[in-house]
Enzyme design. Structure first.
Site, PDB file in Angstrom:
ATOM      1  N   HIS A   1      -2.569  -5.734  -0.241  1.00  0.00           N
ATOM      2  CA  HIS A   1      -1.194  -5.267  -1.441  1.00  0.00           C
ATOM      3  C   HIS A   1      -0.106  -6.302  -1.428  1.00  0.00           C
ATOM      4  O   HIS A   1       0.376  -6.767  -2.497  1.00  0.00           O
ATOM      5  CB  HIS A   1      -1.303  -4.200  -1.706  1.00  0.00           C
ATOM      6  CG  HIS A   1      -3.007  -3.053  -2.084  1.00  0.00           C
ATOM      7  ND1 HIS A   1      -3.041  -3.320  -3.712  1.00  0.00           N
ATOM      8  CD2 HIS A   1      -3.769  -2.148  -2.089  1.00  0.00           C
ATOM      9  CE1 HIS A   1      -4.058  -2.695  -3.645  1.00  0.00           C
ATOM     10  NE2 HIS A   1      -4.463  -1.572  -2.818  1.00  0.00           N
TER      11      HIS A   1
ATOM     12  N   GLU B   1      -4.070  -2.026   2.266  1.00  0.00           N
ATOM     13  CA  GLU B   1      -3.156  -2.513   2.318  1.00  0.00           C
ATOM     14  C   GLU B   1      -2.196  -3.406   2.585  1.00  0.00           C
ATOM     15  O   GLU B   1      -1.164  -3.593   1.465  1.00  0.00           O
ATOM     16  CB  GLU B   1      -2.437  -1.126   2.761  1.00  0.00           C
ATOM     17  CG  GLU B   1      -3.037   0.327   3.040  1.00  0.00           C
ATOM     18  CD  GLU B   1      -2.995   0.476   1.176  1.00  0.00           C
ATOM     19  OE1 GLU B   1      -2.498   0.437  -0.039  1.00  0.00           O
ATOM     20  OE2 GLU B   1      -4.339   0.910   0.631  1.00  0.00           O
TER      21      GLU B   1
ATOM     22  N   CYS C   1     -10.364   1.910  -4.365  1.00  0.00           N
ATOM     23  CA  CYS C   1      -8.256   1.900  -4.358  1.00  0.00           C
ATOM     24  C   CYS C   1      -7.938   2.674  -5.325  1.00  0.00           C
ATOM     25  O   CYS C   1      -8.666   2.749  -6.249  1.00  0.00           O
ATOM     26  CB  CYS C   1      -8.541  -0.049  -4.942  1.00  0.00           C
ATOM     27  SG  CYS C   1      -6.597  -0.586  -4.577  1.00  0.00           S
TER      28      CYS C   1
END
Length: 168
Positions: free
Chosen positions: A138, A135, A92
């Protein structure tokens, strides 16, 4: 355009849940362009707006070798199509220098909007499915280190905090 600063774990802003994108305008297009430029410069394959301290439901991905297949997902959601899990070594941009094995569903269906606001759907598997799920995490304030044991997560946190102190 501009390279954007990438937040690094354990920055608390990475834990903020992103809000829905409602304005599809030139400002959004600039942000998307800057996110791609930032991701390519950092040698990443995916970047969520949360990672650049913009708390909107937006992510960019390009898993191609030549960095010529950019994908933009706005307000993305996914559902698991195949419950079988696959393990991948994930890294990441917000947790630089660390790669750990994470299990995720192998096949997913994604619903999102493109940069003009038009809805689309696609099925993803393999590394693309992993990247999309990573993603989207996130956008929910979750990091891949959250899938690790508390001991591993703390070790990574300590090392990164030490690096941050050195560079401050």
């Amino acid at each position: 355009m501009a390279l954007l600063p990438i937040l690094e774990f354990p920055d608390p802003r990475l834990r903020k849940v992103a809000s829905t994108v409602t304005d599809f305008n030139e400002k959004l297009e600039v942000l998307i362009h800057d996110m791609f430029e930032t991701m390519y410069d950092a040698r990443g394959i995916g970047l969520a707006a949360t990672q650049v301290d913009v708390h909107r439901r937006l992510l960019v991905i390009d898993i191609s070798e030549n960095k010529d297949s950019p994908l933009t997902f706005i307000n993305p959601e996914f559902e698991v199509i195949e419950g079988e899990l696959s393990e991948y070594d994930e890294g990441c941009l917000s947790v630089p220098g660390f790669y750990e094995t994470v299990s995720r569903p192998r096949v997913i269906k994604v619903r999102a909007q493109d940069q003009s606001g038009k809805p689309f759907e696609m099925t993803a598997d393999g590394i693309l499915a992993v990247c999309i799920q990573h993603e989207i995490d996130h956008l929910e304030g979750k990091l891949f280190v959250d899938y690790l044991s508390s001991l591993k997560r703390q070790r990574i946190r300590n090392k990164l905090e030490k690096e941050h102190k050195k560079s401050a």
